[in-house]
Scaffold this motif. Structure first.
Motif, PDB file in Angstrom:
ATOM      1  N   ALA A 170      11.737  23.413   9.967  1.00 56.72           N
ATOM      2  CA  ALA A 170      12.663  22.517   9.117  1.00 56.72           C
ATOM      3  C   ALA A 170      12.583  21.039  10.094  1.00 56.72           C
ATOM      4  O   ALA A 170      12.488  21.053  11.161  1.00 56.72           O
ATOM      5  N   ILE A 171      12.899  20.148   8.886  1.00 57.84           N
ATOM      6  CA  ILE A 171      12.763  18.656   9.461  1.00 57.84           C
ATOM      7  C   ILE A 171      14.021  18.150   9.112  1.00 57.84           C
ATOM      8  O   ILE A 171      14.618  18.294   7.915  1.00 57.84           O
ATOM      9  N   TYR A 172      14.703  17.010   9.884  1.00 60.67           N
ATOM     10  CA  TYR A 172      15.423  15.917   9.398  1.00 60.67           C
ATOM     11  C   TYR A 172      14.377  14.818   9.100  1.00 60.67           C
ATOM     12  O   TYR A 172      13.668  14.584   9.954  1.00 60.67           O
ATOM     13  N   HIS A 173      14.670  14.059   8.099  1.00 60.42           N
ATOM     14  CA  HIS A 173      13.909  13.044   7.533  1.00 60.42           C
ATOM     15  C   HIS A 173      14.802  11.855   6.970  1.00 60.42           C
ATOM     16  O   HIS A 173      15.866  12.613   6.114  1.00 60.42           O
ATOM     17  N   LYS A 174      14.279  11.122   6.473  1.00 59.66           N
ATOM     18  CA  LYS A 174      14.868  10.143   5.204  1.00 59.66           C
ATOM     19  C   LYS A 174      15.426  10.831   4.308  1.00 59.66           C
ATOM     20  O   LYS A 174      14.643  11.649   3.410  1.00 59.66           O
ATOM     21  N   VAL A 175      16.658  10.552   3.688  1.00 59.36           N
ATOM     22  CA  VAL A 175      17.119  11.177   2.465  1.00 59.36           C
ATOM     23  C   VAL A 175      16.219  10.905   1.299  1.00 59.36           C
ATOM     24  O   VAL A 175      15.524   9.793   1.105  1.00 59.36           O
ATOM     25  N   GLY A 176      16.112  11.851   0.492  1.00 62.15           N
ATOM     26  CA  GLY A 176      15.041  11.908  -0.461  1.00 62.15           C
ATOM     27  C   GLY A 176      13.849  12.863  -0.250  1.00 62.15           C
ATOM     28  O   GLY A 176      13.125  12.997  -1.085  1.00 62.15           O
ATOM     29  N   THR A 177      13.863  12.989   1.170  1.00 60.78           N
ATOM     30  CA  THR A 177      12.625  14.332   1.476  1.00 60.78           C
ATOM     31  C   THR A 177      12.931  15.375   0.717  1.00 60.78           C
ATOM     32  O   THR A 177      11.909  15.994   0.259  1.00 60.78           O
ATOM     33  N   LEU A 178      14.124  15.922   0.819  1.00 58.85           N
ATOM     34  CA  LEU A 178      14.409  17.263   0.278  1.00 58.85           C
ATOM     35  C   LEU A 178      14.252  17.360  -1.367  1.00 58.85           C
ATOM     36  O   LEU A 178      13.524  18.064  -1.793  1.00 58.85           O
ATOM     37  N   PRO A 179      14.737  16.329  -1.842  1.00 59.95           N
ATOM     38  CA  PRO A 179      14.124  16.254  -3.465  1.00 59.95           C
ATOM     39  C   PRO A 179      12.671  16.006  -3.810  1.00 59.95           C
ATOM     40  O   PRO A 179      12.270  16.848  -4.502  1.00 59.95           O
ATOM     41  N   LEU A 180      11.880  15.645  -2.940  1.00 56.91           N
ATOM     42  CA  LEU A 180      10.677  15.423  -3.051  1.00 56.91           C
ATOM     43  C   LEU A 180       9.933  16.693  -2.778  1.00 56.91           C
ATOM     44  O   LEU A 180       8.930  16.955  -3.540  1.00 56.91           O
ATOM     45  N   ALA A 181      10.340  17.326  -1.501  1.00 57.41           N
ATOM     46  CA  ALA A 181       9.897  18.888  -1.405  1.00 57.41           C
ATOM     47  C   ALA A 181      10.022  19.728  -2.490  1.00 57.41           C
ATOM     48  O   ALA A 181       9.231  20.563  -2.886  1.00 57.41           O
ATOM     49  N   LEU A 182      11.161  19.592  -3.181  1.00 67.31           N
ATOM     50  CA  LEU A 182      11.601  20.554  -4.185  1.00 67.31           C
ATOM     51  C   LEU A 182      10.682  20.276  -5.545  1.00 67.31           C
ATOM     52  O   LEU A 182      10.100  21.127  -6.137  1.00 67.31           O
ATOM     53  N   CYS A 183      10.419  19.004  -5.595  1.00 64.64           N
ATOM     54  CA  CYS A 183       9.491  18.619  -6.935  1.00 64.64           C
ATOM     55  C   CYS A 183       8.076  19.213  -6.475  1.00 64.64           C
ATOM     56  O   CYS A 183       7.254  19.817  -7.256  1.00 64.64           O
ATOM     57  N   CYS A 184       7.599  19.087  -5.347  1.00 67.77           N
ATOM     58  CA  CYS A 184       6.247  19.491  -4.789  1.00 67.77           C
ATOM     59  C   CYS A 184       6.253  21.074  -4.869  1.00 67.77           C
ATOM     60  O   CYS A 184       5.315  21.536  -5.497  1.00 67.77           O
ATOM     61  N   ARG A 185       7.345  21.580  -4.789  1.00 67.67           N
ATOM     62  CA  ARG A 185       7.358  23.244  -4.931  1.00 67.67           C
ATOM     63  C   ARG A 185       7.077  23.558  -6.223  1.00 67.67           C
ATOM     64  O   ARG A 185       6.407  24.344  -6.645  1.00 67.67           O
ATOM     65  N   GLN A 186       8.033  22.667  -7.317  1.00 66.89           N
ATOM     66  CA  GLN A 186       8.014  23.124  -8.560  1.00 66.89           C
ATOM     67  C   GLN A 186       6.515  22.838  -9.180  1.00 66.89           C
ATOM     68  O   GLN A 186       5.936  23.605 -10.026  1.00 66.89           O
ATOM     69  N   PHE A 187       5.741  21.723  -8.644  1.00 62.65           N
ATOM     70  CA  PHE A 187       4.616  21.467  -9.276  1.00 62.65           C
ATOM     71  C   PHE A 187       3.319  22.152  -8.477  1.00 62.65           C
ATOM     72  O   PHE A 187       2.296  21.461  -8.546  1.00 62.65           O
ATOM     73  N   ASP A 188       3.605  22.738  -7.788  1.00 60.07           N
ATOM     74  CA  ASP A 188       2.730  23.348  -6.783  1.00 60.07           C
ATOM     75  C   ASP A 188       1.833  22.335  -6.083  1.00 60.07           C
ATOM     76  O   ASP A 188       0.513  22.504  -6.008  1.00 60.07           O
ATOM     77  N   LYS A 189       2.333  21.346  -5.347  1.00 60.16           N
ATOM     78  CA  LYS A 189       1.757  20.373  -4.702  1.00 60.16           C
ATOM     79  C   LYS A 189       1.946  20.533  -2.939  1.00 60.16           C
ATOM     80  O   LYS A 189       3.146  20.714  -2.700  1.00 60.16           O
ATOM     81  N   PRO A 190       1.229  20.343  -2.279  1.00 61.12           N
ATOM     82  CA  PRO A 190       1.338  20.568  -0.831  1.00 61.12           C
ATOM     83  C   PRO A 190       2.242  19.396  -0.391  1.00 61.12           C
ATOM     84  O   PRO A 190       1.989  18.281  -0.805  1.00 61.12           O
TER      85      PRO A 190
END
Length: 252
Positions: free
Chosen positions: A187-207
């Motif tokens: 798990a990571i803490y990073h700049k806000v917006g990382t979680l939405p980006l990660a969710l988008c990557c999961r949705q579109f099957d991008k690493p």
């Protein structure tokens, strides 16, 4: 001439209030401050306690404080080695990323991580989408830092609103983000917006790759983001769980 107590206390406050530098630079500043503190003959326990209380979402600064007290006879050699490792870490991380990310890739990122900046240039990314990274707008600084160097090798950098990532992620080969803190689960803490980006990557099957120095690791599990009591408009970190991260890359 040794630095005065007032000068050193001013440096502590500067480090405490520095919310624009990345975690790597904050850690290097903490190490340099520790050297000056020792030179002035001041109590290291006092400095270590202050380092451990500041920047609760950035483990690297707290870990410098802990190193000061773990083994005082060897602490200074270890801190010197650590500073060298921090300065060389981005180059090593970029080399590891080359084994994961194809040449001339299209990459999306956010914020202004020095590790990510170095990697984008080293990878010679063909297209880079940089989220504006509200509320601090660090994405603008990222674009300014890399666009000229990537242009020389034929790369293109675009600043995009945070809200359009759902339209952009399907076009990329991967996402690459920095790290402020991570735990052994991934798990990571990073700049806000990382979680939405990660969710988008999961949705579109991008690493989604997260890159940062091993000093940013903590032993225990990450909990709620330390600043979760702030108004939503003022929060600058989020927590991304390990199942949304393809791989964490460190200098090791």
């Amino acid at each position: 001439m040794h630095p005065s107590r007032s000068v050193l206390n001013t440096r502590v406050e500067h480090l405490r209030c520095n919310h624009t530098s990345g975690a790597l630079n904050l850690a290097l500043e903490a190490i340099d401050l520790a050297g000056a503190w020792k030179e002035a003959g001041m109590d290291l326990h006092v400095l270590a306690a202050q380092l451990e209380r500041m920047h609760p979402a950035i483990a690297a600064v707290r870990n410098v404080g802990r190193l000061l007290l773990e083994d005082p006879p060897t602490a200074w050699r270890r801190l010197e080695d650590l500073a060298r490792s921090l300065r060389e870490g981005n180059q090593r991380i970029a080399a590891h990323l080359k084994a994961l990310i194809a040449p001339a890739a299209t990459i999306i990122t956010l914020s202004n991580s020095s590790t990510v900046r170095h990697a984008l240039i080293s990878l010679r990314a063909a297209n880079v989408f940089v989220m504006e990274s509200l509320p601090g707008m660090e994405g603008r600084s990222m674009v300014q830092s890399v666009e000229k160097k990537l242009k020389v090798v034929g790369g293109r950098v675009q600043l995009i609103p945070d809200s359009v990532i759902g339209n952009v992620v399907p076009q990329v080969d991967c996402a690459l983000v920095g790290i402020d803190t991570f735990d052994l689960s991934g798990a990571i803490y990073h700049k806000v917006g990382t979680l939405p980006l990660a969710l988008c990557c999961r949705q579109f099957d991008k690493p989604l790759y997260a890159a940062g120095h091993s000093l940013k690791c903590v032993d225990g599990p990450l909990g709620a983001v330390p600043e979760s009591d702030k108004p939503l408009s003022a929060q600058i970190f989020d927590l991304t769980p390990p199942q949304l991260i393809t791989r964490i890359i460190t200098e090791e």
